[in-house]
Design a protein around this motif. Structure first.
Motif, PDB file in Angstrom:
ATOM      1  N   UNK A  38      70.095 147.133  18.665  1.00 46.42           N
ATOM      2  CA  UNK A  38      70.126 147.038  17.203  1.00 46.42           C
ATOM      3  C   UNK A  38      71.168 145.990  16.838  1.00 46.42           C
ATOM      4  N   UNK A  39      70.700 144.786  16.557  1.00 46.96           N
ATOM      5  CA  UNK A  39      71.593 143.660  16.285  1.00 46.96           C
ATOM      6  C   UNK A  39      71.579 143.360  14.791  1.00 46.96           C
ATOM      7  N   UNK A  40      72.687 143.614  14.124  1.00 50.28           N
ATOM      8  CA  UNK A  40      72.803 143.308  12.702  1.00 50.28           C
ATOM      9  C   UNK A  40      73.027 141.802  12.515  1.00 50.28           C
ATOM     10  N   UNK A  41      72.380 141.236  11.499  1.00 49.44           N
ATOM     11  CA  UNK A  41      72.534 139.802  11.256  1.00 49.44           C
ATOM     12  C   UNK A  41      73.986 139.438  10.969  1.00 49.44           C
ATOM     13  N   UNK A  42      74.729 140.350  10.357  1.00 47.31           N
ATOM     14  CA  UNK A  42      76.138 140.072  10.054  1.00 47.31           C
ATOM     15  C   UNK A  42      76.985 139.974  11.319  1.00 47.31           C
ATOM     16  N   UNK A  43      76.498 140.543  12.426  1.00 44.34           N
ATOM     17  CA  UNK A  43      77.240 140.504  13.686  1.00 44.34           C
ATOM     18  C   UNK A  43      76.690 139.477  14.670  1.00 44.34           C
ATOM     19  N   UNK A  44      75.516 138.941  14.373  1.00 44.52           N
ATOM     20  CA  UNK A  44      74.816 138.056  15.314  1.00 44.52           C
ATOM     21  C   UNK A  44      75.549 136.731  15.481  1.00 44.52           C
ATOM     22  N   UNK A  45      75.684 136.302  16.719  1.00 46.56           N
ATOM     23  CA  UNK A  45      76.190 134.958  17.013  1.00 46.56           C
ATOM     24  C   UNK A  45      75.358 134.364  18.136  1.00 46.56           C
ATOM     25  N   UNK A  46      75.376 133.047  18.208  1.00 46.50           N
ATOM     26  CA  UNK A  46      74.698 132.321  19.282  1.00 46.50           C
ATOM     27  C   UNK A  46      75.655 131.277  19.823  1.00 46.50           C
ATOM     28  N   UNK A  47      75.814 131.265  21.157  1.00 47.50           N
ATOM     29  CA  UNK A  47      76.809 130.405  21.807  1.00 47.50           C
ATOM     30  C   UNK A  47      76.137 129.501  22.823  1.00 47.50           C
ATOM     31  N   UNK A 106      74.576 119.936  33.086  1.00 44.05           N
ATOM     32  CA  UNK A 106      74.024 120.372  34.371  1.00 44.05           C
ATOM     33  C   UNK A 106      72.502 120.426  34.211  1.00 44.05           C
ATOM     34  N   UNK A 107      71.806 120.699  35.304  1.00 48.62           N
ATOM     35  CA  UNK A 107      70.341 120.729  35.264  1.00 48.62           C
ATOM     36  C   UNK A 107      69.761 122.132  35.088  1.00 48.62           C
ATOM     37  N   UNK A 108      70.631 123.134  34.931  1.00 51.11           N
ATOM     38  CA  UNK A 108      70.141 124.512  34.859  1.00 51.11           C
ATOM     39  C   UNK A 108      70.812 125.273  33.723  1.00 51.11           C
ATOM     40  N   UNK A 109      70.064 126.232  33.195  1.00 51.61           N
ATOM     41  CA  UNK A 109      70.580 127.070  32.116  1.00 51.61           C
ATOM     42  C   UNK A 109      70.289 128.534  32.423  1.00 51.61           C
ATOM     43  N   UNK A 110      71.249 129.391  32.094  1.00 51.44           N
ATOM     44  CA  UNK A 110      71.025 130.836  32.067  1.00 51.44           C
ATOM     45  C   UNK A 110      71.023 131.281  30.615  1.00 51.44           C
ATOM     46  N   UNK A 111      69.982 132.005  30.227  1.00 54.54           N
ATOM     47  CA  UNK A 111      69.927 132.600  28.900  1.00 54.54           C
ATOM     48  C   UNK A 111      70.497 134.009  28.982  1.00 54.54           C
ATOM     49  N   UNK A 112      71.400 134.350  28.069  1.00 57.26           N
ATOM     50  CA  UNK A 112      72.031 135.667  28.025  1.00 57.26           C
ATOM     51  C   UNK A 112      71.677 136.357  26.716  1.00 57.26           C
ATOM     52  N   UNK A 113      71.630 137.695  26.755  1.00 55.75           N
ATOM     53  CA  UNK A 113      71.084 138.461  25.641  1.00 55.75           C
ATOM     54  C   UNK A 113      71.957 139.648  25.283  1.00 55.75           C
ATOM     55  N   UNK A 114      71.689 140.215  24.109  1.00 52.35           N
ATOM     56  CA  UNK A 114      72.471 141.343  23.616  1.00 52.35           C
ATOM     57  C   UNK A 114      72.300 142.605  24.435  1.00 52.35           C
ATOM     58  N   UNK A 115      71.227 142.711  25.186  1.00 50.76           N
ATOM     59  CA  UNK A 115      71.045 143.897  26.027  1.00 50.76           C
ATOM     60  C   UNK A 115      71.501 143.670  27.461  1.00 50.76           C
ATOM     61  N   UNK A 116      72.297 142.617  27.681  1.00 45.13           N
ATOM     62  CA  UNK A 116      72.835 142.236  28.999  1.00 45.13           C
ATOM     63  C   UNK A 116      71.770 141.654  29.923  1.00 45.13           C
ATOM     64  N   UNK A 117      70.578 141.414  29.410  1.00 46.48           N
ATOM     65  CA  UNK A 117      69.532 140.738  30.178  1.00 46.48           C
ATOM     66  C   UNK A 117      69.893 139.267  30.330  1.00 46.48           C
ATOM     67  N   UNK A 118      69.411 138.665  31.411  1.00 47.93           N
ATOM     68  CA  UNK A 118      69.560 137.219  31.586  1.00 47.93           C
ATOM     69  C   UNK A 118      68.356 136.693  32.341  1.00 47.93           C
ATOM     70  N   UNK A 119      68.095 135.410  32.154  1.00 49.88           N
ATOM     71  CA  UNK A 119      67.067 134.733  32.940  1.00 49.88           C
ATOM     72  C   UNK A 119      67.456 133.272  33.088  1.00 49.88           C
ATOM     73  N   UNK A 120      66.999 132.655  34.161  1.00 49.03           N
ATOM     74  CA  UNK A 120      67.343 131.274  34.460  1.00 49.03           C
ATOM     75  C   UNK A 120      66.151 130.361  34.203  1.00 49.03           C
ATOM     76  N   UNK A 121      66.428 129.168  33.686  1.00 53.40           N
ATOM     77  CA  UNK A 121      65.393 128.178  33.408  1.00 53.40           C
ATOM     78  C   UNK A 121      65.972 126.791  33.666  1.00 53.40           C
ATOM     79  N   UNK A 122      65.255 125.927  34.391  1.00 55.23           N
ATOM     80  CA  UNK A 122      65.716 124.542  34.514  1.00 55.23           C
ATOM     81  C   UNK A 122      65.777 123.877  33.141  1.00 55.23           C
ATOM     82  N   UNK A 123      66.788 123.050  32.925  1.00 54.66           N
ATOM     83  CA  UNK A 123      66.930 122.386  31.629  1.00 54.66           C
ATOM     84  C   UNK A 123      65.680 121.578  31.292  1.00 54.66           C
ATOM     85  N   UNK A 124      65.059 120.973  32.279  1.00 55.22           N
ATOM     86  CA  UNK A 124      63.866 120.156  32.038  1.00 55.22           C
ATOM     87  C   UNK A 124      62.743 120.955  31.389  1.00 55.22           C
ATOM     88  N   UNK A 125      62.739 122.271  31.551  1.00 52.23           N
ATOM     89  CA  UNK A 125      61.713 123.124  30.959  1.00 52.23           C
ATOM     90  C   UNK A 125      62.070 123.602  29.563  1.00 52.23           C
TER      91      UNK A 125
END
Length: 200
Positions: A38-47, A106-125
């Motif tokens: 449950x992510x409130x917009x008043x608390x939401x940030x993106x980094x 760098x050539x790689x990115x990890x996406x991080x989420x509010x539920x502690x989930x993460x996934x990796x994606x090459x920057x080219x994608x």
């Protein structure tokens, strides 16, 4: 958490738009690794980070001043459903990186989420219009169970790469496996090559 969309087969055009092993659905199935945060917009940030260093942080209002783009894309879930012509609106990764003053640290990115989930994606994608942080689906604010208020959208890869409830993109020096990748899913996840699991 599995909805009825994961049982049975949909119907429709089985054309060259459907990767091998997939079937069409008309609804939008919901599947998540854990509870919906449950992510409130008043608390939401993106980094945006390079390694451990934050480069740029937006709150919800600030993020919504970035340029918006609408796209219509087919999406494909590793559980074998595909949905055609889905309509999204959000901020392209290109525009996010431009606003952060970053090119290609760098050539790689990890996406991080509010539920502690993460996934990796090459920057080219993620760049040259391939991906966005989606804020709306079908003209409406993104529903919580579909990743709202914001999710990563990488439609040409299996949908687990389109991380729900995203709150950070982190540049990494190597292709670092995320949640499902550490649990046996493919490191890349191309639906056209059926890269579902580690050795596919």
């Amino acid at each position: 958490m599995v909805t009825k969309g994961f049982t049975g087969r949909g119907s429709g055009d089985q054309s060259g738009r459907i990767p091998p092993g997939q079937h069409l659905v008309d609804d939008f199935p919901v599947l998540s690794a854990g509870p919906t945060p449950d992510v409130e917009l008043s608390d939401w940030t993106f980094t945006v980070k390079v390694g451990a260093n934050p480069i740029k942080i937006w709150n919800w209002s600030q993020f919504n001043t970035l340029p918006k783009t609408k796209v219509t894309r087919d999406i494909h879930c590793v559980t074998s459903w595909s949905k055609l012509d889905t309509l999204w609106e959000g901020v392209l990764i290109d525009d996010i990186l431009a606003a952060a003053g970053l090119d290609r640290p760098t050539d790689f990115i990890s996406a991080h989420c509010y539920d502690s989930y993460s996934t990796n994606v090459p920057l080219a994608d993620l760049v040259t219009g391939k991906a966005m942080i989606a804020l709306k689906y079908a003209g409406q604010p993104l529903a919580r169970d579909h990743g709202g208020p914001a999710r990563l959208l990488v439609p040409h890869l299996y949908f687990w790469k389109s991380a729900k409830w995203v709150n950070a993109l982190q540049f990494t020096p190597h292709d670092e496996a995320g949640f499902w990748e550490k649990h046996g899913y493919h490191i890349y996840g191309d639906p056209w090559r059926e890269q579902r699991y580690t050795n596919d």
